[in-house]
Design a protein around this motif. Structure first.
Motif, mmCIF file in Angstrom:
data_model
loop_
_atom_site.group_PDB
_atom_site.id
_atom_site.type_symbol
_atom_site.label_atom_id
_atom_site.label_comp_id
_atom_site.label_asym_id
_atom_site.label_seq_id
_atom_site.Cartn_x
_atom_site.Cartn_y
_atom_site.Cartn_z
ATOM 1 N N GLY A 9 76.688 102.883 97.614
ATOM 2 C CA GLY A 9 75.721 101.793 97.598
ATOM 3 C C GLY A 9 76.297 100.442 97.218
ATOM 4 N N ALA A 10 77.556 100.416 96.724
ATOM 5 C CA ALA A 10 78.196 99.159 96.327
ATOM 6 C C ALA A 10 78.974 98.596 97.509
ATOM 7 C CB ALA A 10 79.118 99.384 95.128
ATOM 8 N N LYS A 11 78.247 98.016 98.456
ATOM 9 C CA LYS A 11 78.882 97.517 99.675
ATOM 10 C C LYS A 11 79.393 96.094 99.462
ATOM 11 C CE LYS A 11 76.271 100.476 102.832
ATOM 12 N NZ LYS A 11 75.474 100.558 104.071
ATOM 13 N N ASP A 12 80.648 95.863 99.795
ATOM 14 C CA ASP A 12 81.292 94.571 99.578
ATOM 15 C C ASP A 12 82.039 94.163 100.840
ATOM 16 O OD1 ASP A 12 82.560 92.315 98.682
ATOM 17 O OD2 ASP A 12 83.873 93.344 97.249
ATOM 18 N N PRO A 13 81.379 93.435 101.748
ATOM 19 C CA PRO A 13 82.040 93.016 102.994
ATOM 20 C C PRO A 13 83.282 92.169 102.745
ATOM 21 C CG PRO A 13 79.674 92.654 103.122
ATOM 22 C CD PRO A 13 79.980 92.980 101.694
ATOM 23 N N ALA A 14 83.331 91.454 101.619
ATOM 24 C CA ALA A 14 84.474 90.596 101.313
ATOM 25 C C ALA A 14 85.755 91.403 101.143
ATOM 26 C CB ALA A 14 84.203 89.780 100.050
ATOM 27 N N LEU A 34 79.479 108.651 85.971
ATOM 28 C CA LEU A 34 80.807 109.241 86.038
ATOM 29 C C LEU A 34 81.791 108.314 86.745
ATOM 30 C CD1 LEU A 34 79.747 112.914 86.765
ATOM 31 C CD2 LEU A 34 80.990 112.113 84.739
ATOM 32 N N ALA A 35 81.319 107.579 87.755
ATOM 33 C CA ALA A 35 82.182 106.586 88.394
ATOM 34 C C ALA A 35 82.558 105.498 87.389
ATOM 35 C CB ALA A 35 81.473 105.977 89.605
ATOM 36 N N ALA A 36 81.606 105.094 86.553
ATOM 37 C CA ALA A 36 81.884 104.105 85.512
ATOM 38 C C ALA A 36 82.869 104.660 84.485
ATOM 39 C CB ALA A 36 80.582 103.686 84.831
ATOM 40 N N ASN A 37 82.723 105.939 84.151
ATOM 41 C CA ASN A 37 83.664 106.571 83.216
ATOM 42 C C ASN A 37 85.084 106.544 83.767
ATOM 43 O OD1 ASN A 37 81.561 107.136 81.497
ATOM 44 N ND2 ASN A 37 81.445 109.320 81.993
ATOM 45 N N TRP A 38 85.205 106.807 85.074
ATOM 46 C CA TRP A 38 86.534 106.801 85.682
ATOM 47 C C TRP A 38 87.134 105.398 85.658
ATOM 48 C CZ3 TRP A 38 89.196 104.464 89.619
ATOM 49 C CH2 TRP A 38 90.437 105.024 89.928
ATOM 50 N N ARG A 39 86.332 104.392 85.983
ATOM 51 C CA ARG A 39 86.840 103.020 85.964
ATOM 52 C C ARG A 39 87.293 102.625 84.557
ATOM 53 N NH1 ARG A 39 82.463 102.296 89.564
ATOM 54 N NH2 ARG A 39 81.123 101.563 87.858
ATOM 55 N N ALA A 40 86.491 102.991 83.550
ATOM 56 C CA ALA A 40 86.833 102.656 82.168
ATOM 57 C C ALA A 40 88.098 103.380 81.726
ATOM 58 C CB ALA A 40 85.672 103.007 81.243
ATOM 59 N N ARG A 41 88.193 104.652 82.071
ATOM 60 C CA ARG A 41 89.391 105.438 81.698
ATOM 61 C C ARG A 41 90.623 104.892 82.400
ATOM 62 N NH1 ARG A 41 92.779 107.322 79.458
ATOM 63 N NH2 ARG A 41 93.307 109.483 78.933
ATOM 64 N N LEU A 85 80.110 97.118 87.111
ATOM 65 C CA LEU A 85 79.529 97.557 88.382
ATOM 66 C C LEU A 85 78.593 98.736 88.180
ATOM 67 C CD1 LEU A 85 79.439 97.606 91.525
ATOM 68 C CD2 LEU A 85 81.420 99.142 91.428
ATOM 69 N N GLN A 86 77.410 98.625 88.764
ATOM 70 C CA GLN A 86 76.454 99.727 88.786
ATOM 71 C C GLN A 86 76.019 99.971 90.219
ATOM 72 O OE1 GLN A 86 73.352 98.302 86.139
ATOM 73 N NE2 GLN A 86 74.216 99.380 84.381
ATOM 74 N N TYR A 87 76.061 101.223 90.645
ATOM 75 C CA TYR A 87 75.596 101.557 91.977
ATOM 76 C C TYR A 87 74.074 101.430 92.082
ATOM 77 C CZ TYR A 87 80.184 103.840 92.757
ATOM 78 O OH TYR A 87 81.522 104.112 92.892
ATOM 79 N N TYR A 88 73.370 101.822 91.008
ATOM 80 C CA TYR A 88 71.916 101.921 91.062
ATOM 81 C C TYR A 88 71.272 101.197 89.877
ATOM 82 C CZ TYR A 88 73.947 105.630 93.834
ATOM 83 O OH TYR A 88 74.741 106.327 94.707
ATOM 84 N N PRO A 89 71.350 99.873 89.848
ATOM 85 C CA PRO A 89 70.829 99.125 88.700
ATOM 86 C C PRO A 89 69.349 99.373 88.431
ATOM 87 C CG PRO A 89 71.354 97.655 90.548
ATOM 88 C CD PRO A 89 71.957 98.975 90.866
ATOM 89 N N LEU A 90 68.551 99.637 89.471
ATOM 90 C CA LEU A 90 67.120 99.865 89.252
ATOM 91 C C LEU A 90 66.873 101.145 88.457
ATOM 92 C CD1 LEU A 90 65.514 98.849 92.672
ATOM 93 C CD2 LEU A 90 65.692 97.516 90.566
ATOM 94 N N LEU A 91 67.735 102.145 88.645
ATOM 95 C CA LEU A 91 67.581 103.379 87.870
ATOM 96 C C LEU A 91 67.972 103.170 86.413
ATOM 97 C CD1 LEU A 91 68.876 106.120 90.367
ATOM 98 C CD2 LEU A 91 66.530 105.308 89.956
ATOM 99 N N TRP A 92 68.928 102.279 86.174
ATOM 100 C CA TRP A 92 69.292 101.949 84.790
ATOM 101 C C TRP A 92 68.178 101.125 84.143
ATOM 102 C CZ3 TRP A 92 73.061 104.491 82.548
ATOM 103 C CH2 TRP A 92 74.105 105.021 83.317
ATOM 104 N N GLU A 93 67.624 100.176 84.877
ATOM 105 C CA GLU A 93 66.563 99.322 84.339
ATOM 106 C C GLU A 93 65.309 100.130 84.005
ATOM 107 O OE1 GLU A 93 65.855 96.239 87.188
ATOM 108 O OE2 GLU A 93 67.928 95.494 87.099
ATOM 109 N N LEU A 94 65.109 101.224 84.724
ATOM 110 C CA LEU A 94 63.929 102.061 84.509
ATOM 111 C C LEU A 94 63.839 102.507 83.057
ATOM 112 C CD1 LEU A 94 61.548 103.760 85.655
ATOM 113 C CD2 LEU A 94 63.230 105.565 86.141
ATOM 114 N N ARG A 95 64.981 102.741 82.438
ATOM 115 C CA ARG A 95 64.994 103.205 81.047
ATOM 116 C C ARG A 95 64.288 102.221 80.108
ATOM 117 N NH1 ARG A 95 66.889 106.757 84.505
ATOM 118 N NH2 ARG A 95 67.739 108.562 83.435
#
Length: 274
Positions: free
Chosen positions: A143-148, A224-231, A261-271
């Motif tokens: 979902g993180a599409k970046d044409p650049a 988990l994608a965020a965990n990998w980036r942080a690690r 970076l968040q793939y699904y910010p709306l799901l995080w905001e739901l909290r």
């Protein structure tokens, strides 16, 4: 059929199929070619780790694509509320397990000291992990599409550029999830619609159990994608400090810029809205 004939039919005699030929071990084990001279001991580890990452990326793309198709329905038998949603959940669970392996794999790479890495690091330029096409495909598909990215990336083959362009155009996992919401009669045209629909789902999990489970599976994939980036960024800082990347990037500075970076910010905001 005799016992001997049954063995032959499974390729255990007659040179029909072997463990090595099935796995193409001749090609696979001949794919690690060191650039350092004299050979640096840890370069084999470095190559092996990154080749294994690419194999896992290939598997993740396979699973994520199938999970998306299951949510969209595709040619699969339909079930209530959309596609084969149980299958999508199953595949996303597999994705989570693989992603945990990716994070843990960094531990192996960290057995290499900075001094050992410096023995061959300069021979890597201008190659860089930034150039992993499969990793970018996975981000686009998630979902993180970046044409650049296509403009920034020098050295893409025509086939790689076509693959990335296709990923930019095709539905993402998030698009598939929105289709699931609509299939349950929930609004999903705007961000506000999705937020309201997800509050409905969260407060009526008996009725929308599968929708909630898929939302949680997507959030787990994101985490988990965020965990990998942080690690990964901590490993790079431990290995080369603030040095620039071999491909000309700013190294750890660039990697740290990707941490929010968040793939699904709306799901995080739901909290915050429950």
């Amino acid at each position: 059929m005799s016992e001997t004939e049954s063995f032959v039919s499974f390729g255990e005699q007659g040179a029909q199929l072997t463990y090595g030929s099935y796995l193409r071990l001749g090609q696979l084990l001949d794919a690690q070619h060191l650039e350092s001279e004299p050979p640096a001991h840890d370069e084999l580890l470095f190559i092996t780790i990154h080749q294994v990452y690419e194999l896992w990326f290939k598997q993740l793309l396979h699973e994520v694509t199938a999970a998306r198709e299951a949510m969209l329905g595709g040619d699969s038998p339909q079930s209530e509320g959309g596609g084969r949603l149980w299958w999508a959940q199953h595949l996303l669970t597999r994705v989570h397990v693989i992603e945990r392996v990716l994070v843990q794999q960094v531990d192996v790479l960290e057995t290499m000291t900075p001094q050992d890495f410096l023995e061959f690091r300069q021979r890597l330029a201008p190659a860089s992990g930034f150039q992993s096409v499969q990793f970018r495909e996975l981000e686009f598909l998630s979902g993180a599409k970046d044409p650049a990215y296509l403009r920034r990336f020098r050295g893409l083959t025509d086939a790689e550029e076509a693959r990335l362009a296709e990923r930019l155009e095709e539905p993402s996992l998030w698009d598939a999830f929105l289709a699931v919401l609509r299939s349950f009669g929930l609004a999903a045209e705007t961000d506000a619609d999705v937020s309201a629909s997800m509050r409905t789902v969260a407060h009526d999990r008996d009725r929308y159990a599968v929708v909630w489970a898929l939302a949680e599976a997507l959030l787990q994939h994101d985490e988990l994608a965020a965990n990998w980036r942080a690690r990964h960024v901590v490993m790079v800082e431990r290995m080369i400090g603030a040095k620039s990347g071999t491909g000309g990037s700013t190294g750890a500075t660039y990697l740290r810029s990707r941490l929010p970076l968040q793939y699904y910010p709306l799901l995080w905001e739901l909290r915050s809205k429950l």
